[in-house]
Each structure stands twice: as structure tokens, then as C-alpha cells.
Design an enzyme around this catalytic site. Structure first.
Site, PDB file in Angstrom:
ATOM      1  N   CYS A 132       0.814  -1.217   0.000  1.00 53.72           N
ATOM      2  CA  CYS A 132       0.000   0.000   0.000  1.00 53.72           C
ATOM      3  C   CYS A 132       0.851   1.272   0.000  1.00 53.72           C
ATOM      4  O   CYS A 132       0.317   2.366  -0.197  1.00 53.72           O
ATOM      5  CB  CYS A 132      -0.955  -0.009   1.183  1.00 53.72           C
ATOM      6  SG  CYS A 132      -2.060  -1.423   1.144  1.00 53.72           S
ATOM      7  N   HIS A 275      -3.441   7.128   2.219  1.00 54.25           N
ATOM      8  CA  HIS A 275      -3.828   5.789   1.773  1.00 54.25           C
ATOM      9  C   HIS A 275      -5.185   5.460   2.400  1.00 54.25           C
ATOM     10  O   HIS A 275      -5.402   5.650   3.598  1.00 54.25           O
ATOM     11  CB  HIS A 275      -2.764   4.785   2.221  1.00 54.25           C
ATOM     12  CG  HIS A 275      -3.186   3.362   2.075  1.00 54.25           C
ATOM     13  ND1 HIS A 275      -3.702   2.863   0.904  1.00 54.25           N
ATOM     14  CD2 HIS A 275      -3.179   2.334   2.961  1.00 54.25           C
ATOM     15  CE1 HIS A 275      -3.994   1.581   1.074  1.00 54.25           C
ATOM     16  NE2 HIS A 275      -3.691   1.232   2.307  1.00 54.25           N
ATOM     17  N   ASN A 305     -10.175  -0.555   0.140  1.00 53.29           N
ATOM     18  CA  ASN A 305      -8.722  -0.400   0.088  1.00 53.29           C
ATOM     19  C   ASN A 305      -8.208  -1.050  -1.204  1.00 53.29           C
ATOM     20  O   ASN A 305      -8.184  -2.271  -1.315  1.00 53.29           O
ATOM     21  CB  ASN A 305      -8.119  -1.073   1.323  1.00 53.29           C
ATOM     22  CG  ASN A 305      -6.606  -1.003   1.362  1.00 53.29           C
ATOM     23  OD1 ASN A 305      -5.964  -0.665   0.383  1.00 53.29           O
ATOM     24  ND2 ASN A 305      -6.042  -1.346   2.511  1.00 53.29           N
TER      25      ASN A 305
HETATM   26  O1  UT7 Z   1      -3.654  -1.233   3.610  1.00 55.32           O
HETATM   27  C1  UT7 Z   1      -3.146  -2.075   4.567  1.00 55.32           C
HETATM   28  C2  UT7 Z   1      -3.343  -1.503   5.855  1.00 55.32           C
HETATM   29  N1  UT7 Z   1      -4.388  -2.215   6.559  1.00 55.32           N
HETATM   30  C3  UT7 Z   1      -5.040  -1.584   7.499  1.00 55.32           C
HETATM   31  O2  UT7 Z   1      -4.837  -0.432   7.707  1.00 55.32           O
HETATM   32  C4  UT7 Z   1      -6.008  -2.379   8.355  1.00 55.32           C
HETATM   33  C5  UT7 Z   1      -5.874  -1.911   9.778  1.00 55.32           C
HETATM   34  N2  UT7 Z   1      -6.799  -2.561  10.667  1.00 55.32           N
HETATM   35  C6  UT7 Z   1      -8.110  -2.274  10.667  1.00 55.32           C
HETATM   36  O3  UT7 Z   1      -8.563  -1.439   9.916  1.00 55.32           O
HETATM   37  C7  UT7 Z   1      -8.982  -2.946  11.699  1.00 55.32           C
HETATM   38  O4  UT7 Z   1      -8.166  -3.656  12.593  1.00 55.32           O
HETATM   39  C8  UT7 Z   1     -10.034  -3.912  11.087  1.00 55.32           C
HETATM   40  C9  UT7 Z   1     -11.075  -3.110  10.347  1.00 55.32           C
HETATM   41  C10 UT7 Z   1      -9.337  -4.866  10.139  1.00 55.32           C
HETATM   42  C11 UT7 Z   1     -10.724  -4.703  12.183  1.00 55.32           C
HETATM   43  O5  UT7 Z   1     -11.329  -3.821  13.112  1.00 55.32           O
HETATM   44  P1  UT7 Z   1     -11.122  -4.044  14.668  1.00 55.32           P
HETATM   45  O6  UT7 Z   1     -11.902  -3.011  15.338  1.00 55.32           O
HETATM   46  O7  UT7 Z   1      -9.632  -4.054  14.934  1.00 55.32           O
HETATM   47  O8  UT7 Z   1     -11.765  -5.459  14.890  1.00 55.32           O
HETATM   48  P2  UT7 Z   1     -11.119  -6.752  15.569  1.00 55.32           P
HETATM   49  O9  UT7 Z   1     -10.155  -7.389  14.634  1.00 55.32           O
HETATM   50  O10 UT7 Z   1     -10.652  -6.395  16.945  1.00 55.32           O
HETATM   51  O11 UT7 Z   1     -12.375  -7.688  15.701  1.00 55.32           O
HETATM   52  C12 UT7 Z   1     -13.441  -7.368  16.592  1.00 55.32           C
HETATM   53  C13 UT7 Z   1     -14.520  -8.405  16.434  1.00 55.32           C
HETATM   54  C14 UT7 Z   1     -14.006  -9.840  16.522  1.00 55.32           C
HETATM   55  O12 UT7 Z   1     -14.988 -10.596  17.180  1.00 55.32           O
HETATM   56  P3  UT7 Z   1     -14.789 -11.040  18.704  1.00 55.32           P
HETATM   57  O13 UT7 Z   1     -13.521 -11.836  18.724  1.00 55.32           O
HETATM   58  O14 UT7 Z   1     -14.682  -9.754  19.473  1.00 55.32           O
HETATM   59  O15 UT7 Z   1     -16.021 -11.818  18.972  1.00 55.32           O
HETATM   60  C15 UT7 Z   1     -13.918 -10.266  15.083  1.00 55.32           C
HETATM   61  O16 UT7 Z   1     -14.081 -11.662  14.932  1.00 55.32           O
HETATM   62  O17 UT7 Z   1     -15.115  -8.273  15.142  1.00 55.32           O
HETATM   63  C16 UT7 Z   1     -15.114  -9.555  14.488  1.00 55.32           C
HETATM   64  N3  UT7 Z   1     -14.987  -9.330  13.063  1.00 55.32           N
HETATM   65  C17 UT7 Z   1     -16.046  -9.144  12.250  1.00 55.32           C
HETATM   66  N4  UT7 Z   1     -17.360  -9.140  12.499  1.00 55.32           N
HETATM   67  C18 UT7 Z   1     -18.184  -8.917  11.454  1.00 55.32           C
HETATM   68  C19 UT7 Z   1     -13.857  -9.230  12.326  1.00 55.32           C
HETATM   69  N5  UT7 Z   1     -14.164  -8.987  11.031  1.00 55.32           N
HETATM   70  C20 UT7 Z   1     -15.520  -8.945  10.971  1.00 55.32           C
HETATM   71  C21 UT7 Z   1     -16.416  -8.720   9.925  1.00 55.32           C
HETATM   72  N6  UT7 Z   1     -17.727  -8.708  10.218  1.00 55.32           N
HETATM   73  N7  UT7 Z   1     -16.022  -8.487   8.652  1.00 55.32           N
END
Ligand code: UT7
Length: 353
Positions: A132, A275, A305
Site C-alpha cells: 500500500c 492511503h 482499500n
Molecule cells: O492497507 C493495509 C493496511 N491495513 C489496514 O490499515 C487495516 C488496519 N486494521 C483495521 O482497519 C482494523 O483492525 C479492522 C477493520 C481490520 C478490524 O477492526 P477491529 O476493530 O480491529 O476489529 P477486531 O479485529 O478487533 O475484531 C473485533 C470483532 C471480533 O470478534 P470477537 O472476537 O470480538 O467476537 C472479530 O471476529 O469483530 C469480528 N470481526 C467481524 N465481524 C463482522 C472481524 N471482522 C468482521 C467482519 N464482520 N467483517
């Protein structure tokens, strides 16, 4: 200081003292997107997710995906052709084509295919991979060729087709990415007129495992006991929380360094051009510099993205709809796998859309 390698330059392009045409002007842009758009709602029929979750955590509402007959070369070539037309150049005018991508049609290089499709017979063309951060790194690289006098006109393309490499059953990653391509035409100008006013670039491979699209550990028998590695890549793997923390720490820090070293105050910026990974990251960076939301460019809601394409795609959209005008100052930052990140202070000098 992160555990990484740092490279920076501020003020007029390096070599400005000896080469009067050491500046790089940004004079044209173009983009291309696949026609098919998949909404969050539609995606929730494939994986256990919801529009509410995706929108609230990322700001993404839909993403474009290439069909089976739409290779990256086609998208990248369309974007580059539009950038040439916008700049008023003929394909024969181009000396260098840099294609920033992590999802090439050919691991040996996709840029030469783009060169052939454009008919840019005089251009040398090669790929550059920095995920990215790829477009920003490629733009800076083009700037160095121009500053040295080796190249007069270049097309820098950011293009990715990560739909090939996401696991469409992994809700933690598949909701984030989309396909797209965009390009910027850049040309030599007087050092005093440069559109690349400063940059910073960083890499930290010790954190590589946070976000990978890595070779699989598969083997092929060769002769008797002898075997070799068999080519193939595993789908994108990401530790989302770690990458999020990395982004909200490093992006403001590198932008701060860039602004300090160029003597530009956040209030002087016309736009933040970051980005497009997550709206929460854009908001956090904007808040850090007290840049009002209306000066933060965002099109995440429509495209998600698109990796190396996000920055030029956003620039092209904002130039075409009249938000970014000739003379405007933009602070840009790319960040992602590697880990890699960078920032550049840019001035747009091209025509309106
Ligand atoms: O270009 C490359 C750079 N990449 C990035 O910048 C990505 C950076 N990271 C992020 O943007 C965020 O970490 C995400 C959007 C990927 C995830 O958001 P988060 O607030 O960090 O969520 P999390 O990974 O802590 O997950 C929270 C909960 C989990 O459930 P439990 O374990 O709390 O029950 C996940 O299983 O959300 C769940 N979850 C989802 N639920 C519904 C993860 N993905 C999904 C989904 N739909 N798509």
C-alpha cells in the site's frame, strides 16, 4: 525511532544545485475501475458480516472487483492512457513507466505489458512492489530519475487486483479490499517549481508478519531425494489490530517530520491525501493535525482499500470533480505491508479534470 531503515529528502529535489531541471511536476492523472461493485450487503451473503459492522469499523460501503477476463494490465493501461491524455502527451513522449503493484499478471513484470498496450515504445518499464506504500515509493523513485536528468517524462501507476489474493471466506480481510488502478504523469521542471517538495520513506521488515501475501511452503519432487520449492502464494493474512496500531502511530509521526522539515504548517495544507485503508485511521490523522474533515480526501465508502491504487485514485477523483486545483498543496502518506510507510508533500500542477 522505529526499528527500520529511513530515507528522507526535503526542499527542492536532490541535485537542484547542479541540474536546473531537477524538479518534478505532477501534470496529469487518470484512473480505471472494474465495472462490478459488491456492496457490504451482498458480501454478507457470502461471509458472516454485516453492513453495519463494516461501515462502523472501516467506513467501507462497497468495493469493485475484476472479472475473470479483466487482468491487471487492462486496468493499469486504461488508467495510464487517461493520465497521458490529461497531460496532453503522446505515448512516445514517455521515458519511464513505473507500475506499483503487489498483484501482477506476471511475476517477471507487468509494466512491460502496459508499455506495449500504451504504445510507449521509448519508455523503460518495470514493476515496484511496496504494497500500500507502493504508489508513494514509486512517485519518489520517478522523482529521482527525473532529478538526475535520466528521465524527462514518467507515468507512475498504482494498480492492484487483490480480489485474486483475498480469502473470500475470511471476513477479517475480504471486506477490506477492492480492485483498481490509477496513474499520475510527471515531468521535469525547474527545481523552484517542483511538485515533490519533500518526502520520507521507511521500512521495518521485523514486523513483516503483520500483513503478508507470502509464498506457500510447498515442495515439488525433482530428482530422487531432491526436491524444490513449488511456486504459489497463500491468501492475504493480516493482524488487523497490529496494523491499525502501526498506522495510527507511524502515519502522524512521519507526517509531522515531513511538515517540520519542509517548514509547512498543517493549516497551509489544502488537502490530506492518505492511503485509504480505514476511515478511523483518516480521522485519527486529521485530528492529530487539526485538519478539518472537509479537507481530508476520502473515497473508501465506494472502493475500499485498493492498495497501491488508493492515493492516485483519490487524487484523480478530486482533480476531476474540481476539489483539487492547480497550485494546491497536499500532504500524502502511504502505509501497509512490509511493513512500509512514507509521506510526501505534493503540489498539483496539472489541468482541471
Ligand atoms: O492497507 C493495509 C493496511 N491495513 C489496514 O490499515 C487495516 C488496519 N486494521 C483495521 O482497519 C482494523 O483492525 C479492522 C477493520 C481490520 C478490524 O477492526 P477491529 O476493530 O480491529 O476489529 P477486531 O479485529 O478487533 O475484531 C473485533 C470483532 C471480533 O470478534 P470477537 O472476537 O470480538 O467476537 C472479530 O471476529 O469483530 C469480528 N470481526 C467481524 N465481524 C463482522 C472481524 N471482522 C468482521 C467482519 N464482520 N467483517
Amino acid at each position: 525511532m522505529p526499528n527500520g531503515v529511513s530515507l528522507s529528502l526535503t526542499g527542492p529535489m536532490a541535485g537542484a544545485g547542479t541540474n536546473p531541471a531537477a524538479g518534478m511536476a505532477l501534470v496529469g492523472c487518470g484512473s480505471a475501475l472494474p465495472a462490478v461493485s459488491i456492496s457490504n450487503e451482498e458480501l454478507s451473503r457470502r461471509v458472516d458480516t454485516s453492513d453495519a459492522w463494516i461501515r462502523s469499523r472501516t467506513g467501507i460501503g462497497a468495493r469493485r472487483v475484476c472479472g475473470p477476463d479483466e487482468p491487471l494490465t487492462v486496468l493499469a493501461s486504461q488508467a495510464a492512457r487517461r493520465a497521458l491524455e490529461h497531460a496532453g502527451w503522446r505515448p512516445e513522449d514517455v521515458d519511464l513507466i513505473l507500475l506499483a503493484t503487489s498483484s501482477p499478471d506476471d511475476l517477471f513484470g507487468t509494466a512491460p505489458r502496459v508499455q506495449a498496450a500504451l504504445g510507449a515504445t521509448g519508455a523503460v518499464a518495470f514493476d515496484l512492489t511496496a504494497a500500500c506504500s507502493g504508489f508513494l515509493f514509486a512517485l519518489v523513485t520517478a522523482g529521482q530519475y527525473i532529478a538526475s536528468g535520466a528521465v524527462r517524462r514518467a507515468v507512475v501507476i498504482g494498480a492492484d487486483q487483490l480480489s485474486r489474493w483475498v480469502d473470500w471466506d475470511d471476513r477479517r480481510t475480504c471486506v477490506l479490499f477492492g480492485d483498481g488502478a490509477a496513474a499520475v504523469a510527471v515531468e521535469a521542471c525547474a527545481a523552484a517549481d517542483t511538485g515533490l517538495l519533500g518526502f520520507r520513506m521507511r521500512s521495518d521488515g521485523s514486523r513483516n508478519a503483520c500483513l503478508t501475501l507470502a509464498q506457500t511452503d510447498s515442495r515439488a519432487a525433482l530428482l530422487g531425494e531432491l526436491s524444490t520449492q513449488k511456486g504459489g502464494f497463500a491468501p492475504i493474512h493480516m493482524n488487523g489490530q497490529e496494523v491499525y496500531k502501526f498506522a495510527v502511530r507511524e502515519v502522524p509521526a512521519i507526517l509531522q517530520e515531513l511538515l517540520e522539515s519542509t517548514g509547512v504548517a498543517p493549516a497551509q495544507l489544502d488537502w490530506l491525501l492518505l492511503h485509504q485503508a480505514n476511515q478511523r485511521i483518516l480521522d485519527a490523522v486529521a485530528e492529530r493535525f487539526a485538519v478539518p474533515a472537509e479537507r481530508v480526501l476520502s473515497n473508501l465508502a465506494h472502493y475500499g482499500n485498493t492498495s497501491a491504487a488508493t492515493i492516485p485514485l483519490m487524487l484523480d477523483e478530486a482533480v476531476r470533480d474540481g476539489r483539487v486545483l492547480s497550485g494546491h498543496l497536499l500532504a500524502s502518506s502511504g502505509f501497509g505491508a512490509g511493513l512500509s510507510w512514507g509521506a510526501a508533500l505534493l503540489r498539483w500542477q496539472g489541468p482541471p479534470g
